[in-house]
Design an enzyme around this catalytic site. Structure first.
Site, PDB file in Angstrom:
ATOM      1  N   CYS A   2       0.864  -1.161   0.000  1.00 16.53           N
ATOM      2  CA  CYS A   2       0.000   0.000   0.000  1.00 16.53           C
ATOM      3  C   CYS A   2       0.907   1.218   0.000  1.00 16.53           C
ATOM      4  CB  CYS A   2      -0.920  -0.030   1.220  1.00 16.53           C
ATOM      5  SG  CYS A   2      -0.203  -0.780   2.687  1.00 16.53           S
ATOM      6  N   ARG A  27      -0.029   0.936  -6.843  1.00 17.87           N
ATOM      7  CA  ARG A  27       0.461  -0.099  -5.940  1.00 17.87           C
ATOM      8  C   ARG A  27      -0.636  -1.048  -5.503  1.00 17.87           C
ATOM      9  NH1 ARG A  27       5.484   1.471  -3.593  1.00 17.87           N
ATOM     10  NH2 ARG A  27       5.071   0.280  -1.714  1.00 17.87           N
ATOM     11  N   TRP A  71      -4.123  -1.839   1.291  1.00 11.68           N
ATOM     12  CA  TRP A  71      -4.444  -3.100   0.607  1.00 11.68           C
ATOM     13  C   TRP A  71      -4.666  -4.120   1.713  1.00 11.68           C
ATOM     14  CZ3 TRP A  71      -2.503  -8.097   0.114  1.00 11.68           C
ATOM     15  CH2 TRP A  71      -2.899  -8.822  -1.012  1.00 11.68           C
ATOM     16  N   ASN A  95       2.547   0.329   6.394  1.00 13.71           N
ATOM     17  CA  ASN A  95       2.645  -0.676   5.334  1.00 13.71           C
ATOM     18  C   ASN A  95       3.351  -1.890   5.906  1.00 13.71           C
ATOM     19  OD1 ASN A  95       1.623   1.230   3.608  1.00 13.71           O
ATOM     20  ND2 ASN A  95       3.534   1.584   2.502  1.00 13.71           N
ATOM     21  N   GLY A  96       2.941  -3.076   5.475  1.00 16.81           N
ATOM     22  CA  GLY A  96       3.605  -4.289   5.928  1.00 16.81           C
ATOM     23  C   GLY A  96       2.700  -5.148   6.779  1.00 16.81           C
ATOM     24  N   GLU A 479       3.975 -16.495 -19.073  1.00 21.89           N
ATOM     25  CA  GLU A 479       3.786 -15.061 -18.893  1.00 21.89           C
ATOM     26  C   GLU A 479       2.508 -14.584 -19.580  1.00 21.89           C
ATOM     27  OE1 GLU A 479       4.518 -11.043 -17.794  1.00 21.89           O
ATOM     28  OE2 GLU A 479       5.019 -13.005 -16.963  1.00 21.89           O
ATOM     29  N   LYS A 483      -0.623 -12.735 -17.665  1.00 24.25           N
ATOM     30  CA  LYS A 483      -1.162 -11.433 -18.051  1.00 24.25           C
ATOM     31  C   LYS A 483      -2.671 -11.499 -18.257  1.00 24.25           C
ATOM     32  CE  LYS A 483       2.146  -9.060 -17.430  1.00 24.25           C
ATOM     33  NZ  LYS A 483       2.469 -10.035 -16.472  1.00 24.25           N
ATOM     34  N   GLU A 486      -4.478 -11.880 -14.887  1.00 19.48           N
ATOM     35  CA  GLU A 486      -4.311 -10.720 -14.016  1.00 19.48           C
ATOM     36  C   GLU A 486      -5.319  -9.614 -14.319  1.00 19.48           C
ATOM     37  OE1 GLU A 486       0.241  -9.963 -12.584  1.00 19.48           O
ATOM     38  OE2 GLU A 486      -0.132  -9.802 -14.732  1.00 19.48           O
ATOM     39  N   HIS A 502      -0.510 -35.371 -21.228  1.00 13.32           N
ATOM     40  CA  HIS A 502      -0.369 -35.787 -19.833  1.00 13.32           C
ATOM     41  C   HIS A 502      -1.354 -35.080 -18.924  1.00 13.32           C
ATOM     42  CE1 HIS A 502       3.241 -38.113 -20.779  1.00 13.32           C
ATOM     43  NE2 HIS A 502       3.573 -37.097 -21.570  1.00 13.32           N
ATOM     44  N   LYS A 601       0.932  -3.714  -6.962  1.00 12.68           N
ATOM     45  CA  LYS A 601       2.109  -3.628  -7.827  1.00 12.68           C
ATOM     46  C   LYS A 601       3.363  -4.072  -7.090  1.00 12.68           C
ATOM     47  CE  LYS A 601       4.442  -2.425 -11.508  1.00 12.68           C
ATOM     48  NZ  LYS A 601       4.340  -3.241 -12.725  1.00 12.68           N
TER      49      LYS A 601
END
Length: 606
Positions: A2, A27, A71, A95-96, A479, A483, A486, A502, A601
């Site tokens: 955040c 973020r 967040w 934050n954290g 990747e 994307k 996300e 398989h 982010k």
């Protein structure tokens, strides 16, 4: 995960706080709040976007204040869980994650402190208030409180009794100071402060700082003075503006040619890769490396997976790639002769930083950071560094950071190959020439956007997608799937195409689109057979093929041809249309492209 902004100035800082929060929206967050002092403490909080907080703050004026975007970790997104949290005339943003918050909360509750939220942050506010009963001032109380906290945190504290200063502290989460002509500031990211200053001081773990109008004072955890150098940021406020693009993600996709050119500028017209590009002492450290260990998360992990192919093929060194969040929690076998490469866009990724420190504890001292932020924690932790020079990346879904990481990793592979006499001067020169052509080659791929947008319209109603690749391009399929999921929220998986039989083939039917990365390489014929298996089960194929691949378009088989085949560097080109596919699929679905739900982010917590 955040954002924090704090200010003490000789002017109204409320607009500065609000604008700073706007710059930190990338973020990821679910609520926002601020606390200011203008003769009395005022606190405002709101669920949702910063715009809602800005509306509530209209007409408010103050010279001292703190602000925050949250967040959610502990407790649902709600106004009562939003920061700042208060206790006895104190306001705190954080934050954290405080890992021992339950223990502290139980002790403080037993001493009569009442808790109004579900957060771990509220214990910090009450703990600092408790410490103020026995400490001389706010800075001493914050230092005493931090001594009891276990976990990662960056905090800013405003006191009703000491309204002309703010105290901040950092341990494991990014925090920097800004020095201005009319005041001083703090924030989680330089982007929040470019509006008022470019003179920045990056705090180190354990630092506690006092910000006042007349200056800043920094002490270590033990209270001893700390001198931290000031840096002039080369970024401008314009660098984080959207410009004429619809979204930051689109802007950053189209910035990739320039980002690659900036990243590769240092090789110029050179015919050989100088090891010194990776830092002082790099030649000896790289020459003596007997293997490579790559540590990364998310998109950076996919860059590492791609690099494994390059390093083993070109340099002949064994290369392993570890998900950073898993590496330090298993009994690995350390190799003191390994080169440990940590990859991170922000340089503050908590799991990657912790994994890098763990590798060093295990005796693996040959460390290299590949990162986009010069003064970040991972860069400071590593012995060597390579800066990708992608510029600010605002969109949560990483794009230009990924391709510049690939460029850096390919340059590392070439350098290792030359130092180990695996390639001669002619081959080295050829690889560098190919790298210098990358910006132009990526620019040509971007010209396919309209065709890719047309494909994306066919994905809007789909709920699942399968991505296939082989060899070097399997990580690119990973990747591409990342994307898509996300930002469009379409469930997507990626597999090596040879693994279809398989298990994944059971999923294939007319409702499961299959996206294939099909370069014209040694594995193309194998891939063609895998694609036939998909068509035989009614699956619809969307194939990104090189010219000359001889994969015909037919009913249920859509082909988009890349401008050129690019050999070992083909992954850098092939990921670009996958980025565009995800972006345009999200546009059709109407999702929040730059700020997808539930994501942040900079992942600065475990």
């Amino acid at each position: 995960m955040c954002g924090i902004v704090a200010a003490v100035a000789d002017r109204n800082i409320v607009p500065i706080l609000i604008e700073g929060l706007r710059k930190l929206e990338y973020r990821g967050y679910d609520s926002a709040g601020l606390a200011v002092h203008n003769g009395a403490m005022h606190r405002l909080r709101a669920v949702g976007r910063v715009a809602e907080l800005a509306t509530r703050a209209e007409g408010l004026s103050a010279g001292t204040g703190i602000a925050h975007t949250r967040w959610a970790t502990h407790g649902v997104p709600s106004e009562r869980n939003a920061h700042p949290h208060v206790s006895g005339g104190l306001a705190v943003v954080h934050n954290g994650i405080i890992e021992n918050y339950a223990e502290i909360k139980a002790r403080l509750a037993g001493q009569g402190y009442a808790f109004a939220s579900e957060t771990d942050t509220e214990v910090i506010a009450h703990l600092i208030e408790h410490k103020l009963k026995s400490q001389a001032d706010l800075l001493a109380a914050v230092r005493a409180a931090c001594a009891e906290l276990i976990g990662a945190y960056a905090i800013a504290v405003l006191s009703e009794k000491e309204p002309l200063r703010i105290v901040v502290a950092r341990h494991g989460a990014p925090l920097l100071l800004g020095l201005g002509e009319d005041g001083h500031y703090a924030a989680s990211d330089a982007a929040a402060l470019l509006q008022v200053t470019r003179t920045l001081i990056y705090l180190e773990d354990g630092d506690i700082a006092e910000i006042a109008r007349g200056g800043v004072r920094i002490v270590r955890a033990d209270g001893s003075p700390a001198e931290r150098p000031a840096h002039e940021s080369t970024l401008s406020a314009d660098a984080v503006e959207l410009g004429h693009y619809r979204h930051y993600m689109q802007k950053e996709i189209f910035e990739q040619p320039q980002a690659l050119a900036n990243t590769l500028e240092m090789i110029g017209a050179a015919q050989s890769a100088a090891p010194q590009l990776f830092g002082a002492g790099a030649e000896e450290m790289l020459r003596d490396a007997r293997s490579v260990l790559i540590l990364a998360c998310g998109t950076s992990y996919h860059a590492g997976l791609t690099a494994r192919y390059w390093i083993e093929q070109l340099a002949g060194l064994s290369c392993s790639v570890e998900i950073a969040s898993e590496y330090r929690y298993r009994a690995s076998v350390p190799n003191p002769e390994a080169l440990v490469v940590a990859i991170s866009q922000s340089g503050e990724t908590a799991d990657t930083l912790a994994a890098l420190k763990h590798a060093r504890v295990l005796g693996q001292s040959r460390t290299l950071a590949i990162c986009n932020v010069p003064e970040s924690a991972i860069v400071r932790e590593a012995a060597l560094k390579f800066l990708t020079r992608a510029g600010p990346e605002i969109g949560v879904a990483s794009t230009k950071a990924f391709t510049t990481q690939l460029a850096a990793l390919f340059l590392l592979a070439v350098t290792l190959a030359r130092l180990n006499d695996r390639i001669d001067a002619r081959e080295e020169s050829a690889h560098l020439t190919a790298m210098r052509h990358l910006p132009l080659a990526v620019g040509r791929v971007l010209e396919l956007e309209k065709d890719i947008a047309a494909w994306a319209k066919q994905f809007a109603g789909r709920h699942h997608a399968l991505f296939l690749g082989r060899g070097l391009h399997y990580p690119i399929a990973l990747e591409g799937a990342l994307k898509l999921k996300e930002i469009s929220y379409i469930h997507a998986e990626a597999y090596p195409a040879g693994e279809l039989k398989h298990g994944p083939l059971a999923l294939v039917d007319q409702d499961m689109p299959v996206i294939a990365v099909a370069p014209n390489d040694a594995l193309l014929e194998k891939l063609k057979s895998n694609l036939q298996e998909v068509r035989a089960r009614g699956g619809e194929l969307f194939v990104f093929a090189d010219a000359g691949s001889e994969i015909p378009e037919s009913e249920g088989v859509h082909i988009l041809r890349m401008p050129e085949h690019y050999g070992l560097l083909s992954p850098v080109l092939h990921v670009v249309p996958l980025q565009l596919l995800a972006y345009h699929a999200a546009l059709v679905k109407g999702t929040d492209v730059d700020k997808p739900r539930n994501l942040a982010k900079s992942v600065t917590v475990e």
